[in-house]
Design a protein around this motif. Structure first.
Motif, PDB file in Angstrom:
ATOM      1  N   PHE A  20       0.924  -1.254  -0.047  1.00  0.00           N
ATOM      2  CA  PHE A  20       0.189   0.018  -0.042  1.00  0.00           C
ATOM      3  C   PHE A  20       0.742   1.226  -0.112  1.00  0.00           C
ATOM      4  O   PHE A  20       0.563   2.286  -0.741  1.00  0.00           O
ATOM      5  N   LEU A  21       1.741   1.062   0.735  1.00  0.00           N
ATOM      6  CA  LEU A  21       3.018   2.653   0.678  1.00  0.00           C
ATOM      7  C   LEU A  21       3.556   2.557  -0.548  1.00  0.00           C
ATOM      8  O   LEU A  21       3.787   3.810  -1.020  1.00  0.00           O
ATOM      9  N   PHE A  70       6.623   8.687   6.527  1.00  0.00           N
ATOM     10  CA  PHE A  70       6.207   8.495   5.104  1.00  0.00           C
ATOM     11  C   PHE A  70       5.549   9.915   4.426  1.00  0.00           C
ATOM     12  O   PHE A  70       4.482  10.249   5.329  1.00  0.00           O
ATOM     13  N   LYS A  71       5.741  10.374   3.268  1.00  0.00           N
ATOM     14  CA  LYS A  71       5.106  11.431   3.080  1.00  0.00           C
ATOM     15  C   LYS A  71       4.009  11.142   1.956  1.00  0.00           C
ATOM     16  O   LYS A  71       4.180  10.278   1.162  1.00  0.00           O
ATOM     17  N   ASP A  74       3.754  16.030   0.028  1.00  0.00           N
ATOM     18  CA  ASP A  74       4.706  17.045   0.571  1.00  0.00           C
ATOM     19  C   ASP A  74       4.802  16.925   2.107  1.00  0.00           C
ATOM     20  O   ASP A  74       5.654  17.469   2.698  1.00  0.00           O
ATOM     21  N   HIS A  75       4.043  16.066   2.731  1.00  0.00           N
ATOM     22  CA  HIS A  75       3.798  16.015   4.077  1.00  0.00           C
ATOM     23  C   HIS A  75       3.942  14.646   4.834  1.00  0.00           C
ATOM     24  O   HIS A  75       3.035  13.911   4.276  1.00  0.00           O
ATOM     25  N   PRO A  76       4.451  14.321   6.023  1.00  0.00           N
ATOM     26  CA  PRO A  76       4.533  13.122   6.589  1.00  0.00           C
ATOM     27  C   PRO A  76       2.881  12.760   7.186  1.00  0.00           C
ATOM     28  O   PRO A  76       2.143  13.782   7.123  1.00  0.00           O
ATOM     29  N   VAL A  77       2.560  11.653   7.203  1.00  0.00           N
ATOM     30  CA  VAL A  77       1.047  11.257   7.499  1.00  0.00           C
ATOM     31  C   VAL A  77       0.769  11.332   8.949  1.00  0.00           C
ATOM     32  O   VAL A  77       1.706  10.386   9.597  1.00  0.00           O
TER      33      VAL A  77
END
Length: 776
Positions: A20-21, A70-71, A74-77
């Motif tokens: 999924f990642l 993990f982004k 633009d942003h980590p989750v």
């Protein structure tokens, strides 16, 4: 829970978090590459309760547990947020949604429910299930609810659970409907929300406000450590010799900004403004960007694997029986057809998915060719304040082909059709800069325009159409004729309004009567900035007003030009004439937005008395009060509260605690009377022409209006590749002039101490003499 068998196919296996990642990494590309944000941001999930959305919810909870940094775009989750929309189209949906929310909470996902009010959309007493287009209407309302929730919770990434089977059904439906290869590419892995076209902060907007906030979502400024590194690098760069400086500075000398390119364009100046009188500069205008992006990370997983994921991890789901009715929607019919009948091999799932992939690659190839062609175009002028674009199109020359088959008439015709289509894609990019329309024409519908703007691409044996004004997609193409009576540039503007088509109009409501009653106009207070509204598909506008009337943003009309000029002072009148002549000549000026009022505000701005006498207000109904029994009765003229209310000019009388209810009833009645009086004044004023207050994009307004009205205007999102082309310039300075500028800059930096030479003149002479002596 679902009643499907535990394993649909023996080879179906659950989706792992790492898979999924990887799908997220391939789907969620960075939106702003220069973003430096390291704070974790939530992601939004569109949950319906089916097996696909519940599998998406479960996999989303494993993102941070698998990879903390993990982004996604633009942003980590951080933790996901689930949005559930209640359509209310079938019985028992409310109870099912409660179970879905409970299942999401068991997964430790915060969930919120939005309800669609069909009575407000369709009117009272209308059953939505009887509507013929209920599927598309429900989709539109669902995405609008999801967009509003994303804006409220500041989640800029929305995940939907569309999977491989949905893609197959979509392409198959479009194939049966006769779509071309542009439609056969299927659903995109990431795109905006077209259903939220006019919602600010949701569709391609909101980035400017985000950067002005104290805690922006996107952080584009370097932190303290990065700033120190930049300063050290700049300090070290001062110690280099002339050769290194010239190598780095020469490319920068060839760059010019938009103002230099526009002011040096003498041909455009002579064509636009036949006068030597300078015109004031237009107000600067920001371009919008940002908004909510929809991502589909499950596009490469079929439904069997989603079912296996839910079964293996004990995730419940809830089936919608309407999805199995083949007579309800076309998608249901296509799903019933391919699941219950054996289709030909060309229509089976692997073949259709390969077809969609080929169509996507072909579109990517054509878009890349159009981008390369755009780099050869010259755009010396693009002014968002007036919506004008000047472009010099490149000359199209067919490349030489060595193969004999391509030199045949059939091969040449195929190449002509291909390059004419590439030219049409370039025109679509240019049209999107100026057009007010939401949907653009397809590239195949621009064939006539491409033949006129690119005569070398005309079909063999046919004469290209002569250059003349042309209107398409709401854009007016005007040729700027050069030598030999041929257009050397084209002016693109918003097309003039047609008389039989209603003008665009955006309303901004004024202050309520309750907030203004009993006060002098100078004491009226604003309610703050209004929300941004989209006008004419091009401008996002918001107002802050202290006026009583409703303000309207409408086009600048011919009949309003003379009274508006007469109301201006001499300086503003001269500035307006010069700006219209320079930036908006001809009919271009009548496409500019203007702020209007249907009630004359001249008296209010002068400070005249606004409210009428009490005797005139009494014509609109008697005052009311409560008697000892608690019933409302008419208040007579001899009552104490009536006299005090009238003597105080509408202010609440200073009465005791026992008479407080009596005075508040009088104030409420006076407000109702004032509202009825304003409504009558508004109806009378509708017979008169509206009053033009300001031209916001030009920065021209009536004298004294700045104390009553302010505005902010932004242009909608524009293709950044085209904006980069605007800054280019065709007429570059000569190389000798550039080198002279480099030498002068180097000497200036030496004299001011910004640079230190690597060696002095005396040391250099000693080194030369020493080298000569060694040779001898």
């Amino acid at each position: 829970m679902g009643t499907l068998p535990p394993v649909v196919h023996s080879t179906a296996r659950a989706i792992t978090p790492r898979e999924f990642l990887d799908a997220l990494h391939a789907t969620c590309n960075p939106r702003f590459p220069y973003d430096r944000g390291r704070s974790h941001k939530p992601i939004a999930l569109a949950i319906s309760g089916g097996v696909d959305s519940m599998a998406l919810a479960y996999l989303s909870t494993k993102i941070r547990a698998t990879d903390r940094w993990f982004k996604v775009a633009d942003h980590p989750v951080s933790s996901p947020i689930a949005y559930v929309v209640n359509h209310e189209l079938r019985q028992g949906m409310a109870q099912e949604i409660k179970q879905v929310v409970k299942a999401l909470r068991d997964l430790k996902i915060f969930a919120t429910v939005a309800k669609i009010n069909w009575e407000q959309i369709l009117g009272p007493g209308v059953d939505p299930n009887t509507m013929p287009n209920i599927e598309s209407l429900a989709r539109q309302q669902r995405y609008q609810k999801l967009g509003a929730l994303c804006r409220s919770f500041r989640t800029m990434s929305l995940f939907t659970a569309h999977h491989e089977d949905d893609q197959y059904e979509t392409v198959l439906m479009r194939l049966l409907s006769g779509h071309g290869y542009r439609g056969l590419r299927g659903m995109r892995p990431a795109n905006d929300i077209p259903e939220c076209y006019d919602m600010h902060g949701v569709y391609q907007s909101g980035f400017v406000d985000d950067q002005k906030s104290k805690r922006p979502f996107w952080t584009l400024y370097p932190n303290r450590t990065e700033r120190h590194k930049i300063l050290r690098a700049l300090r070290d760069d001062f110690y280099f010799d002339l050769a290194v400086f010239a190598e780095k500075a020469e490319p920068m000398m060839w760059r010019t900004d938009l103002r230099d390119a526009f002011s040096s364009d003498q041909d455009y100046d002579e064509w636009i403004a036949r006068s030597n009188k300078p015109a004031p500069t237009l107000p600067t205008m920001d371009f919008e960007d940002g908004g909510v992006m929809v991502y589909r990370p499950l596009m490469h997983f079929d439904k069997d694997r989603l079912i296996a994921t839910c079964l293996e991890n004990n995730v419940p789901w809830f089936e919608d029986h309407t999805n199995k009715d083949p007579t309800m929607t076309m998608r249901n019919a296509v799903r019933h057809m391919w699941k219950n009948h054996k289709l030909p091999e060309a229509l089976q799932k692997p073949a259709i998915l390969r077809l969609a992939e080929r169509c996507r690659k072909r579109l990517a190839f054509e878009e890349a060719a159009a981008d390369r062609l755009l780099q050869n175009a010259l755009i010396p002028h693009f002014e968002p304040s007036t919506g004008t674009l000047v472009v010099q199109l490149p000359k199209f020359r067919l490349p030489r082909v060595s193969r004999l088959s391509s030199k045949s008439p059939e091969g040449r015709q195929r190449r002509l059709d291909h390059y004419r289509y590439i030219a049409a894609l370039l025109l679509r990019k240019l049209i999107s800069m100026v057009t007010p329309e939401r949907e653009l024409n397809q590239a195949a519908q621009l064939d006539h325009l491409a033949s006129m703007l690119f005569p070398s691409l005309a079909k063999d044996g046919t004469k290209p159409p002569p250059p003349k004004p042309y209107v398409i997609c709401g854009v007016h193409f005007l040729p700027m004729m050069g030598p030999n009576n041929q257009p050397f540039r084209w002016l693109l503007t918003r097309a003039p309004y047609v008389s039989n088509v209603p003008r665009p109009c955006t309303a901004f409501y004024g202050l309520s009567v309750k907030a203004r009653w009993g006060k002098n106009p100078s004491q009226w207070k604003t309610n703050g900035w209004s929300p941004f509204k989209l006008y004419d598909g091009r401008y996002w506008i918001r107002l802050i007003s202290r006026t009583a009337s409703t303000l309207y943003v409408m086009p600048f009309e011919v009949e309003h030009q003379k009274p508006f000029k007469e109301a201006l002072d001499e300086q503003s009148r001269n500035d307006l004439a010069a700006m219209l002549k320079r930036y908006a000549p001809g009919k271009i000026r009548y496409t500019l937005p203007g702020i209007y009022s249907k009630v004359n505000l001249t008296g209010i701005m002068r400070g005249d008395v606004y409210w009428p006498e009490t005797e005139e207000l009494d014509k609109y109904g008697p005052l009311r009060k409560k008697n000892a029994e608690g019933k409302w009765v008419d208040q007579e003229e001899g009552d104490k509260g009536y006299e005090e209310y009238s003597n105080n000019g509408g202010e609440p009388p200073g009465v005791g605690e026992g008479e407080l209810l009596h005075s508040s009833a009088s104030r409420r009645a006076r407000v109702m009377q004032a509202r009825a009086w304003e409504e009558e004044m508004r109806k009378k004023s509708e017979e008169n022409p509206p009053q033009l207050l300001a031209l916001p994009t030009l920065g021209i307004q009536l004298p004294g209006l700045e104390d009553w009205l302010r505005w902010e205007v932004r242009f909608r999102k524009v293709d950044p590749d085209v904006l980069h082309t605007v800054k280019r310039r065709k007429y570059m300075p000569r190389r000798g002039k550039v080198r002279g500028q480099i030498r002068m800059s180097y000497r200036h930096m030496l004299l001011t101490g910004l640079m230190k030479p690597r060696y002095s003149r005396l040391r250099r002479c000693r080194e030369i003499s020493k080298s000569k002596s060694n040779k001898n």
